[in-house]
Design an enzyme around this catalytic site. Sequence first.
Site, PDB file in Angstrom:
ATOM      1  CG  HIS A 111       5.580   2.033   2.018  1.00  0.00           C
ATOM      2  ND1 HIS A 111       4.003   1.805   2.220  1.00  0.00           N
ATOM      3  CD2 HIS A 111       5.768   2.321   3.214  1.00  0.00           C
ATOM      4  CE1 HIS A 111       3.672   2.194   3.266  1.00  0.00           C
ATOM      5  NE2 HIS A 111       4.517   2.382   3.944  1.00  0.00           N
TER       6      HIS A 111
ATOM      7  CE1 TYR B   8       0.667   0.616   4.603  1.00  0.00           C
ATOM      8  CE2 TYR B   8       0.163  -1.564   4.281  1.00  0.00           C
ATOM      9  CZ  TYR B   8       0.469  -0.576   5.112  1.00  0.00           C
ATOM     10  OH  TYR B   8       1.103  -0.786   6.428  1.00  0.00           O
TER      11      TYR B   8
END
Length: 337
Positions: A313, A263
């Site tokens: 990430h 995400y």
Amino acid sequence: MRKRTLKWLTFLVLLVFLTSFVLNYSSTGLHAPWFSKQMVLGFSDNLRKLIKAQPCTCTRCISQGKVSYWFDQRFNKTMQPLLTARNALMDEDTYQWWLRLQRERKPNNLSDTVKELFRVVPGNVDPVLDKRLVGCRRCAVVGNSGNLKDSSYGRDIDSHDFVVRMNRAPTVGFEADVGSRTTHHLVYPESFRELGENVSMVLVPFKTTDLQWVISATTTGTITHTYVPVPPKIKVKQEKILIYHPAFIKYVFDSWLQGHGRYPSTGILSVIFSIHVCDEVDLYGFGADSKGNWHHYWENNPSAGAFRKTGVHDADFEYNVTTTLAAINKIRIFKGR
């Protein structure tokens, strides 16, 4: 005459969109009667603001289309970055995607949580912060890179209309390089730090507990732990608390990151948030320093690299997004030292 025709066409397009959305809506566990009222009110507000839209008067305007195919494929001006009582309805795919971000075992009912949340914090904020009423809003997004050290960017940063910071970033003792003003500070419960009196806290919720934490931290103080200890109480004024829309997080992930990483990071969420609420955006404190080191500007260890190796990430892909935005003159990046 042309303006009147355009207004009616806009109204019809929005009406068709709304009708289609309602007919195709599948339940997310949200109570329909409460949200139906909010949808009607939100539709009315958005139509009024669209008709009264004021064109950007900046030298370079981010939202201008037909400058870059790459940008036009990603930028969706209808996406609203802030959660309000009137736009809290999410489609089933978005809701399920958001629930999986941090995999809560037994998440509370979202509808009940949202209704309780907006009894505590403002539920009627402008989802684009009245951008359409401003001719040229200049914004600085200040990251946490060590390239800010000895940059002397402080005065330039403070000269912007909005100054957006994130997570635990301090300013005291670093004013010459990072500035002293903050208008909006993006955090999640685990990254919270106390903010200045007039700073708007923008909570980025990665789970239902994050929304419950806001309620608790401004009232009873009963939530003290998520997956790590979190502040049980915060001093931020309730009217200064804004909520980043979960659907906007998914929009950043799908449209801008093309599914890279698990995400988005708070950094890229801050950047895309800003290109939706601002007309000009300048980035400071993003990327490595001149020696290739990735670290925070307040760290003494230049080779720490902690924020680049989070595991969830894709920092390289996110950085490529910002450099591409700069290459097509949508934003400016100040690389420091």
